[in-house]
Write a protein that holds these residues in place. Structure first.
Motif, mmCIF file in Angstrom:
data_model
loop_
_atom_site.group_PDB
_atom_site.id
_atom_site.type_symbol
_atom_site.label_atom_id
_atom_site.label_comp_id
_atom_site.label_asym_id
_atom_site.label_seq_id
_atom_site.Cartn_x
_atom_site.Cartn_y
_atom_site.Cartn_z
ATOM 1 N N ASP A 50 0.809 -1.219 0.000
ATOM 2 C CA ASP A 50 0.000 0.000 0.000
ATOM 3 C C ASP A 50 0.846 1.275 0.000
ATOM 4 O OD1 ASP A 50 -2.387 -1.365 -0.128
ATOM 5 O OD2 ASP A 50 -2.534 -1.576 2.056
ATOM 6 N N LYS A 51 0.145 2.399 -0.176
ATOM 7 C CA LYS A 51 0.807 3.704 -0.268
ATOM 8 C C LYS A 51 0.112 4.711 0.638
ATOM 9 C CE LYS A 51 1.099 2.946 -5.232
ATOM 10 N NZ LYS A 51 0.610 3.428 -6.536
ATOM 11 N N VAL A 52 0.882 5.753 1.002
ATOM 12 C CA VAL A 52 0.291 6.901 1.701
ATOM 13 C C VAL A 52 0.744 8.170 0.984
ATOM 14 C CG1 VAL A 52 0.285 5.715 3.929
ATOM 15 C CG2 VAL A 52 2.209 7.190 3.337
ATOM 16 N N LEU A 53 -0.004 9.252 1.202
ATOM 17 C CA LEU A 53 0.272 10.510 0.514
ATOM 18 C C LEU A 53 0.570 11.607 1.530
ATOM 19 C CD1 LEU A 53 0.145 12.136 -2.212
ATOM 20 C CD2 LEU A 53 -2.315 12.358 -1.804
ATOM 21 N N THR A 54 1.635 12.384 1.269
ATOM 22 C CA THR A 54 1.948 13.539 2.128
ATOM 23 C C THR A 54 2.265 14.747 1.245
ATOM 24 O OG1 THR A 54 4.314 13.060 2.198
ATOM 25 C CG2 THR A 54 2.971 12.096 3.948
ATOM 26 N N PHE A 55 2.312 15.906 1.879
ATOM 27 C CA PHE A 55 2.575 17.153 1.157
ATOM 28 C C PHE A 55 3.768 17.847 1.797
ATOM 29 C CE2 PHE A 55 -1.978 16.152 1.301
ATOM 30 C CZ PHE A 55 -2.181 15.898 -0.049
ATOM 31 N N SER A 56 4.890 17.871 1.096
ATOM 32 C CA SER A 56 6.122 18.395 1.698
ATOM 33 C C SER A 56 6.293 19.888 1.413
ATOM 34 C CB SER A 56 7.330 17.618 1.171
ATOM 35 O OG SER A 56 7.452 17.850 -0.215
ATOM 36 N N PRO A 57 7.045 20.648 2.221
ATOM 37 C CA PRO A 57 7.720 20.151 3.418
ATOM 38 C C PRO A 57 6.726 19.946 4.553
ATOM 39 C CG PRO A 57 7.999 22.536 3.247
ATOM 40 C CD PRO A 57 7.250 22.099 2.015
ATOM 41 N N THR A 58 6.912 18.861 5.297
ATOM 42 C CA THR A 58 5.994 18.591 6.406
ATOM 43 C C THR A 58 6.688 17.774 7.489
ATOM 44 O OG1 THR A 58 3.712 17.980 6.929
ATOM 45 C CG2 THR A 58 4.912 16.483 5.472
ATOM 46 N N TYR A 59 5.920 17.369 8.473
ATOM 47 C CA TYR A 59 6.438 16.650 9.640
ATOM 48 C C TYR A 59 7.116 15.335 9.223
ATOM 49 C CZ TYR A 59 6.214 14.537 14.327
ATOM 50 O OH TYR A 59 6.512 13.959 15.526
ATOM 51 N N GLY A 60 8.293 15.085 9.780
ATOM 52 C CA GLY A 60 9.121 13.977 9.324
ATOM 53 C C GLY A 60 8.656 12.577 9.710
ATOM 54 N N MET A 61 7.786 12.473 10.742
ATOM 55 C CA MET A 61 7.429 11.127 11.221
ATOM 56 C C MET A 61 6.561 10.335 10.242
ATOM 57 S SD MET A 61 8.858 9.802 13.759
ATOM 58 C CE MET A 61 7.911 8.330 14.195
ATOM 59 N N TYR A 62 5.834 11.041 9.354
ATOM 60 C CA TYR A 62 5.002 10.280 8.402
ATOM 61 C C TYR A 62 5.896 9.377 7.553
ATOM 62 C CZ TYR A 62 2.154 14.464 9.455
ATOM 63 O OH TYR A 62 1.516 15.502 10.073
ATOM 64 N N ARG A 63 7.051 9.952 7.128
ATOM 65 C CA ARG A 63 7.950 9.155 6.282
ATOM 66 C C ARG A 63 8.642 8.057 7.090
ATOM 67 N NH1 ARG A 63 10.112 9.335 1.302
ATOM 68 N NH2 ARG A 63 9.354 11.427 0.828
ATOM 69 N N VAL A 64 9.037 8.375 8.323
ATOM 70 C CA VAL A 64 9.716 7.360 9.139
ATOM 71 C C VAL A 64 8.768 6.185 9.406
ATOM 72 C CG1 VAL A 64 10.807 6.882 11.366
ATOM 73 C CG2 VAL A 64 11.278 9.043 10.196
ATOM 74 N N SER A 65 7.519 6.494 9.761
ATOM 75 C CA SER A 65 6.544 5.421 9.995
ATOM 76 C C SER A 65 6.293 4.626 8.719
ATOM 77 C CB SER A 65 5.212 5.996 10.492
ATOM 78 O OG SER A 65 5.098 5.871 11.872
ATOM 79 N N ALA A 66 6.241 5.322 7.575
ATOM 80 C CA ALA A 66 6.043 4.629 6.291
ATOM 81 C C ALA A 66 7.213 3.676 6.044
ATOM 82 C CB ALA A 66 5.915 5.637 5.155
ATOM 83 N N ASP A 67 8.434 4.156 6.291
ATOM 84 C CA ASP A 67 9.622 3.319 6.069
ATOM 85 C C ASP A 67 9.636 2.116 7.007
ATOM 86 O OD1 ASP A 67 10.454 5.014 4.093
ATOM 87 O OD2 ASP A 67 11.979 6.049 5.306
ATOM 88 N N ILE A 68 9.288 2.335 8.266
ATOM 89 C CA ILE A 68 9.286 1.229 9.231
ATOM 90 C C ILE A 68 8.288 0.156 8.806
ATOM 91 C CG2 ILE A 68 8.634 0.576 11.598
ATOM 92 C CD1 ILE A 68 9.742 3.343 12.477
ATOM 93 N N ASN A 69 7.133 0.617 8.306
ATOM 94 C CA ASN A 69 6.080 -0.328 7.933
ATOM 95 C C ASN A 69 6.191 -0.806 6.479
ATOM 96 O OD1 ASN A 69 4.069 -0.559 10.323
ATOM 97 N ND2 ASN A 69 4.565 1.617 10.236
ATOM 98 N N ASN A 70 7.297 -0.403 5.807
ATOM 99 C CA ASN A 70 7.525 -0.787 4.414
ATOM 100 C C ASN A 70 6.364 -0.377 3.504
ATOM 101 O OD1 ASN A 70 8.857 -1.889 2.233
ATOM 102 N ND2 ASN A 70 8.189 -3.993 2.639
ATOM 103 N N ILE A 71 5.980 0.886 3.626
ATOM 104 C CA ILE A 71 4.883 1.445 2.841
ATOM 105 C C ILE A 71 5.442 2.557 1.959
ATOM 106 C CG2 ILE A 71 2.731 2.797 3.010
ATOM 107 C CD1 ILE A 71 2.493 -0.179 3.823
ATOM 108 N N GLU A 72 5.031 2.563 0.692
ATOM 109 C CA GLU A 72 5.507 3.600 -0.221
ATOM 110 C C GLU A 72 4.876 4.942 0.134
ATOM 111 O OE1 GLU A 72 5.137 4.838 -4.923
ATOM 112 O OE2 GLU A 72 4.845 2.728 -4.375
ATOM 113 N N LEU A 73 5.740 5.961 0.295
ATOM 114 C CA LEU A 73 5.224 7.302 0.578
ATOM 115 C C LEU A 73 5.264 8.121 -0.712
ATOM 116 C CD1 LEU A 73 5.637 9.502 3.610
ATOM 117 C CD2 LEU A 73 6.430 10.438 1.435
#
Ligand SMILES: *Cc1c(COP(=O)(O)O)cnc(C)c1O
Length: 272
Positions: A92-115
């Protein structure tokens, strides 16, 4: 149409959650023999896994029913729980709008989810034209909107968020870590109207309690039930519940300190 059960990972739907002694008992007895606790000391008892007393007071301050409140060990825990409930690792994937809070990407990476990241426009707003077609992707499960946004300080246009909420069949997470500093209304008033809306707040910033790790999520009871199912049973310690409770019962001190911080902040477009 929004269908919660279609979005939730199959293993989470099937999961039998941990059932603690505190979950199963809701009387007033002071005698507990079933949790193997020590009879001595001040913090010998497991904390209330659902933080009912704290939620009752928060409910009044935030104008959100207790049953629509989830408390996490910081909002960072809520972010991670949302990944684990809705996003299949490696798919699965998640969507973010940069520049923004860094934890969305870290959580995505930990859970092996494409950001998937779509940069904010030059005035730090969402580029709807680019984003709307992306919302049709069935693998896209979560959209994170930080408003007021960290690090830009501005709020995202209300009308754009409304369009996102009604066009997306997945979950829209609005991170309001800085809402207490903002003249804008919280999106929590719209959780009944939008079943795909999760609003996050925290006691870490304006409340000055980053050390106790107290994050909030406001959403419908369907999503609350899944958050409760997946969280560690005693994620919020009893000293932390006590500290949060006494802080939120002292609104005057909160308002005073907030005004000092606001008066020292930049004048101009910040938090407008
Ligand atoms: C600081 C911050 C948080 C952190 O929340 P905790 O409750 O301390 O985990 C979440 N979101 C944003 C945008 C932040 O800046």
């Amino acid at each position: 149409m929004f269908e919660l059960d279609k979005l939730v990972r199959d293993n989470i739907k099937r999961l039998t959650p941990y059932s603690s002694a505190r979950n199963e008992f809701n009387g007033q007895s002071g005698i507990f023999l079933d949790a193997n606790e020590n009879p001595f000391g001040k913090y010998n008892r497991y904390p209330d896994p659902f933080q009912n007393e704290l939620k009752k007071v928060l409910s009044e301050i935030k104008n959100v029913k207790s049953e629509n409140i989830f408390l996490g060990n910081g909002s960072d825990e809520v972010i991670d729980l949302l990944f684990r409930i809705f996003c299949n690792p490696g798919e699965d994937k998640v969507l973010t709008f940069s520049p923004t809070y860094g934890m969305y990407r870290v959580s995505a990476d930990i859970n092996n989810i494409e950001l998937v990241d779509v940069p904010l426009s030059s005035n730090f707003q969402i580029n709807l034209e680019r984003v709307l077609p992306m919302l049709q992707d069935a693998l896209l499960k979560l959209v994170f909107i930080c408003s007021p946004n960290n690090p830009t300080g501005n709020s995202i246009n209300e009308s754009d968020i409304k369009i996102l909420l009604s066009s997306f069949k997945g979950i829209v997470v609005i991170d309001e870590a800085y809402i207490d500093f903002s003249p804008e209304q919280s999106w929590s008033a719209l959780i009944e109207e939008h079943p795909n809306l999760v609003v996050m707040q925290t006691l870490s910033k304006a409340w000055g309690l980053a050390g106790i790790r107290m994050g909030m999520a406001f959403t419908n009871t369907g999503i609350i039930n899944y958050l409760n199912k997946v969280k560690p049973p005693y994620s919020i310690s009893s000293p932390n519940q006590d500290i949060a409770l006494s802080a939120i019962q002292n609104i005057e001190s909160f308002e005073e300190k907030k005004q000092v911080i606001l008066s020292e902040g930049p004048q101009g477009p910040c938090f407008s």
